[in-house]
Design an enzyme around this catalytic site. Sequence first.
Site, PDB file in Angstrom:
ATOM      1  N   GLU A  34       0.865  -1.190   0.000  1.00  0.00           N
ATOM      2  CA  GLU A  34       0.000   0.000   0.000  1.00  0.00           C
ATOM      3  C   GLU A  34       0.894   1.230   0.000  1.00  0.00           C
ATOM      4  O   GLU A  34       1.854   1.306   0.755  1.00  0.00           O
ATOM      5  CB  GLU A  34      -0.927  -0.015   1.220  1.00  0.00           C
ATOM      6  CG  GLU A  34      -1.692   1.278   1.469  1.00  0.00           C
ATOM      7  CD  GLU A  34      -2.525   1.756   0.274  1.00  0.00           C
ATOM      8  OE1 GLU A  34      -3.313   0.982  -0.267  1.00  0.00           O
ATOM      9  OE2 GLU A  34      -2.355   2.944  -0.111  1.00  0.00           O
ATOM     10  N   GLY A  39      -7.275   1.201   3.769  1.00  0.00           N
ATOM     11  CA  GLY A  39      -8.695   1.516   3.591  1.00  0.00           C
ATOM     12  C   GLY A  39      -9.024   2.174   2.271  1.00  0.00           C
ATOM     13  O   GLY A  39     -10.190   2.250   1.889  1.00  0.00           O
ATOM     14  N   GLY A  40      -7.997   2.692   1.581  1.00  0.00           N
ATOM     15  CA  GLY A  40      -8.220   3.251   0.249  1.00  0.00           C
ATOM     16  C   GLY A  40      -9.206   4.407   0.237  1.00  0.00           C
ATOM     17  O   GLY A  40      -9.382   5.127   1.223  1.00  0.00           O
ATOM     18  N   THR A  41      -9.866   4.553  -0.899  1.00  0.00           N
ATOM     19  CA  THR A  41     -10.744   5.697  -1.135  1.00  0.00           C
ATOM     20  C   THR A  41     -11.933   5.711  -0.184  1.00  0.00           C
ATOM     21  O   THR A  41     -12.237   6.738   0.435  1.00  0.00           O
ATOM     22  CB  THR A  41     -11.276   5.635  -2.586  1.00  0.00           C
ATOM     23  OG1 THR A  41     -10.169   5.537  -3.471  1.00  0.00           O
ATOM     24  CG2 THR A  41     -12.109   6.852  -2.912  1.00  0.00           C
ATOM     25  N   CYS A  42     -12.614   4.588  -0.081  1.00  0.00           N
ATOM     26  CA  CYS A  42     -13.897   4.580   0.639  1.00  0.00           C
ATOM     27  C   CYS A  42     -13.725   5.091   2.060  1.00  0.00           C
ATOM     28  O   CYS A  42     -14.448   5.967   2.517  1.00  0.00           O
ATOM     29  CB  CYS A  42     -14.485   3.173   0.649  1.00  0.00           C
ATOM     30  SG  CYS A  42     -16.058   3.094   1.489  1.00  0.00           S
ATOM     31  N   HIS A 441     -45.880  -1.333   9.819  1.00  0.00           N
ATOM     32  CA  HIS A 441     -46.421   0.024   9.816  1.00  0.00           C
ATOM     33  C   HIS A 441     -45.871   0.788  11.017  1.00  0.00           C
ATOM     34  O   HIS A 441     -45.835   0.235  12.122  1.00  0.00           O
ATOM     35  CB  HIS A 441     -47.945  -0.024   9.888  1.00  0.00           C
ATOM     36  CG  HIS A 441     -48.555   1.339  10.036  1.00  0.00           C
ATOM     37  ND1 HIS A 441     -48.669   2.205   8.973  1.00  0.00           N
ATOM     38  CD2 HIS A 441     -49.035   1.984  11.130  1.00  0.00           C
ATOM     39  CE1 HIS A 441     -49.216   3.335   9.391  1.00  0.00           C
ATOM     40  NE2 HIS A 441     -49.451   3.224  10.705  1.00  0.00           N
TER      41      HIS A 441
HETATM   42  C1  FAD Z   1     -16.449  11.105  -2.741  1.00  0.00           C
HETATM   43  C2  FAD Z   1     -16.739   9.640  -2.925  1.00  0.00           C
HETATM   44  C3  FAD Z   1     -17.808   9.077  -2.264  1.00  0.00           C
HETATM   45  C4  FAD Z   1     -18.083   7.725  -2.428  1.00  0.00           C
HETATM   46  N1  FAD Z   1     -19.170   7.210  -1.766  1.00  0.00           N
HETATM   47  C5  FAD Z   1     -19.465   5.918  -1.934  1.00  0.00           C
HETATM   48  C6  FAD Z   1     -20.569   5.344  -1.247  1.00  0.00           C
HETATM   49  O1  FAD Z   1     -21.277   6.021  -0.502  1.00  0.00           O
HETATM   50  N2  FAD Z   1     -20.830   4.032  -1.424  1.00  0.00           N
HETATM   51  C7  FAD Z   1     -20.051   3.250  -2.242  1.00  0.00           C
HETATM   52  O2  FAD Z   1     -20.324   2.060  -2.364  1.00  0.00           O
HETATM   53  N3  FAD Z   1     -19.005   3.768  -2.899  1.00  0.00           N
HETATM   54  C8  FAD Z   1     -18.684   5.071  -2.758  1.00  0.00           C
HETATM   55  N4  FAD Z   1     -17.607   5.583  -3.410  1.00  0.00           N
HETATM   56  C9  FAD Z   1     -16.788   4.694  -4.261  1.00  0.00           C
HETATM   57  C10 FAD Z   1     -15.838   3.853  -3.392  1.00  0.00           C
HETATM   58  O3  FAD Z   1     -15.034   4.704  -2.618  1.00  0.00           O
HETATM   59  C11 FAD Z   1     -14.958   2.935  -4.250  1.00  0.00           C
HETATM   60  O4  FAD Z   1     -15.764   2.254  -5.163  1.00  0.00           O
HETATM   61  C12 FAD Z   1     -14.260   1.956  -3.312  1.00  0.00           C
HETATM   62  O5  FAD Z   1     -13.319   2.647  -2.541  1.00  0.00           O
HETATM   63  C13 FAD Z   1     -13.623   0.774  -4.031  1.00  0.00           C
HETATM   64  O6  FAD Z   1     -12.337   1.025  -4.301  1.00  0.00           O
HETATM   65  P1  FAD Z   1     -11.240  -0.064  -4.566  1.00  0.00           P
HETATM   66  O7  FAD Z   1     -11.324  -1.234  -3.654  1.00  0.00           O
HETATM   67  O8  FAD Z   1     -11.281  -0.360  -5.995  1.00  0.00           O
HETATM   68  O9  FAD Z   1      -9.891   0.739  -4.236  1.00  0.00           O
HETATM   69  P2  FAD Z   1      -9.607   2.051  -3.430  1.00  0.00           P
HETATM   70  O10 FAD Z   1     -10.504   2.153  -2.253  1.00  0.00           O
HETATM   71  O11 FAD Z   1      -9.562   3.197  -4.351  1.00  0.00           O
HETATM   72  O12 FAD Z   1      -8.152   1.759  -2.851  1.00  0.00           O
HETATM   73  C14 FAD Z   1      -7.038   1.555  -3.677  1.00  0.00           C
HETATM   74  C15 FAD Z   1      -5.779   1.584  -2.829  1.00  0.00           C
HETATM   75  O13 FAD Z   1      -4.680   1.223  -3.643  1.00  0.00           O
HETATM   76  C16 FAD Z   1      -3.550   2.034  -3.329  1.00  0.00           C
HETATM   77  N5  FAD Z   1      -2.676   2.042  -4.499  1.00  0.00           N
HETATM   78  C17 FAD Z   1      -2.950   2.525  -5.741  1.00  0.00           C
HETATM   79  N6  FAD Z   1      -1.929   2.288  -6.583  1.00  0.00           N
HETATM   80  C18 FAD Z   1      -0.995   1.651  -5.851  1.00  0.00           C
HETATM   81  C19 FAD Z   1       0.309   1.141  -6.157  1.00  0.00           C
HETATM   82  N7  FAD Z   1       0.796   1.197  -7.394  1.00  0.00           N
HETATM   83  N8  FAD Z   1       1.017   0.576  -5.167  1.00  0.00           N
HETATM   84  C20 FAD Z   1       0.524   0.478  -3.912  1.00  0.00           C
HETATM   85  N9  FAD Z   1      -0.695   0.928  -3.571  1.00  0.00           N
HETATM   86  C21 FAD Z   1      -1.440   1.499  -4.524  1.00  0.00           C
HETATM   87  C22 FAD Z   1      -4.182   3.383  -2.999  1.00  0.00           C
HETATM   88  O14 FAD Z   1      -3.318   4.149  -2.197  1.00  0.00           O
HETATM   89  C23 FAD Z   1      -5.452   2.964  -2.276  1.00  0.00           C
HETATM   90  O15 FAD Z   1      -5.250   2.873  -0.884  1.00  0.00           O
HETATM   91  C24 FAD Z   1     -17.279   6.926  -3.259  1.00  0.00           C
HETATM   92  C25 FAD Z   1     -16.177   7.488  -3.919  1.00  0.00           C
HETATM   93  C26 FAD Z   1     -15.916   8.827  -3.748  1.00  0.00           C
HETATM   94  C27 FAD Z   1     -14.728   9.412  -4.477  1.00  0.00           C
END
Ligand code: FAD
Length: 459
Positions: A34, A39-42, A441
């Site tokens: 990582e 935890g990434g984006t979510c 209800h």
């Molecule tokens: C503002 C916003 C609100 C959202 N709200 C919702 C919601 O309410 N409900 C919902 O279901 N979805 C929501 N989403 C979408 C949801 O966040 C994503 O679909 C979800 O995070 C799935 O992502 P993922 O598992 O593909 O990877 P991500 O969660 O994007 O994580 C990818 C990880 O990989 C790492 N990474 C990337 N490249 C490399 C590399 N080369 N080497 C090492 N590490 C790397 C990154 O640092 C990151 O930690 C929202 C998105 C946004 C932007």
Amino acid sequence: MTQRFDAIIIGSGQAGPALAGRLTGAGMSVAFIEREHFGGTCVNDGCTPTKALVSSAQAAFVARRHADFGVTVGGPIGVDMRAVKARKDAIVKASVDGLTNWVKGMPGLRVYWGQARFTAAHRVEVNGEQLESDRIFINVGGRPVVPDWRGLSAVPYLTNISMMEVDFLPEHLIVIGGSYVGLEFAQMYRRFGAQVTVVEMGPRLIAREDEDVSEAVRDILAREGIEIRLNARCIGARPHEGGIAVSAVCEEGPPEVVGSHVLLAIGRRPVTDDLGLGSAGIECDQLGFIKVDDQLRTNVPGVWALGDVNGRGAFTHTAWNDYEIVAANLLDADPRRVTDRITAYALYTDPPLGRAGLAEHQVRASGRRALVGTMPMTRVGRARERGETLGFMKVIVDANTQQILGAALLGVNGDEAVHSILDVMYARAPYTAISRAVHIHPTVSELIPTLLQSLKPLG
Ligand SMILES: Cc1cc2nc3c(=O)[nH]c(=O)nc-3n(C[C@H](O)[C@H](O)[C@H](O)COP(=O)(O)OP(=O)(O)OC[C@H]3O[C@@H](n4cnc5c(N)ncnc54)[C@H](O)[C@@H]3O)c2cc1C
């Protein structure tokens, strides 16, 4: 010196940690790479923080409506943006800490902090170290699209990532992009007290939805004083003495909007350009999404792609389901597939939109015989009692099979109530399984049987 592992996971998105749990649980050694945060984006800049912020915004909205409920308040309603951010940060931190402890406690797992890059089909480099495995799982997610529009690089702009650091009230927030992410931010900042303008290139908001849904969402936002500029052509930006001027040549309104801050919310793209996929021979489509089959295998044997990066879903629950599919096939001899999944998601405006299956326009395009039922939220007792009657519910049924094809519930608790429909769709049961059911209800779900009793042919 090359380190060998039973499995390598790149990216701690929504699929990676759970998959690591299953693989280490099966006795495998796992390298978990990582580059930024668990935890990434979510967890960090997506679902969790935005929903925490939406809740603060909703509290402000309800507080301002105190008189509607017979409640008195001693003075004007204020919003402390630093406290709003602190609350959001605490919720995010608790999630990240929980995840970090879980991952770090996995036996046989080694965490590498750094940028992973393929150097061969089964070899990955991180921080100068070479790691090899016969099984590599890519879960690197997406990032916000930043277009090369005229003047954009000359002005400051926010994305969903930098918005997480905002602890002040922008005077006038211009949100470029009238889709899911943009609209959630637009409504929440309006409720915090900012002037908000949404600039959308298309002829309507959330263009993927049916026109009636998109129009109802526009109406809900407009009632709260959000300015909406549609059909914005030639979007560009320039510094202005009043902040930032965004050119938005539309059929209505002036050709420029001047605001204090700009949020770019025009979509997300997969993070595949810096992953060295060429060295591994892993194929992507024209947009950069990694091509996968129904069980999420890439064209290179022993390499899988999960989550947003494969273009088969754009949600946390789809990324999580990707993990379930891969784990089931790999460890449980259970041939689960992506195509078993029914599209479902929510738009977290208030009221929210809960969606399942096909939209009406998709059913029409398919040419099949269908039935449709609609009901305004004003007919839902629970909505009236709560003083939240905006929106409507719509369900579409296949006239031949009697199975539900899709639903859009735009209204209070629509994100929850839609699951009673979704589960019947998964069961492939006829709609009568719900229309004859007796629901509690007073709830929003209580009216779904009534809605299904009012089906009419889709004209
Ligand atoms: C503002 C916003 C609100 C959202 N709200 C919702 C919601 O309410 N409900 C919902 O279901 N979805 C929501 N989403 C979408 C949801 O966040 C994503 O679909 C979800 O995070 C799935 O992502 P993922 O598992 O593909 O990877 P991500 O969660 O994007 O994580 C990818 C990880 O990989 C790492 N990474 C990337 N490249 C490399 C590399 N080369 N080497 C090492 N590490 C790397 C990154 O640092 C990151 O930690 C929202 C998105 C946004 C932007």
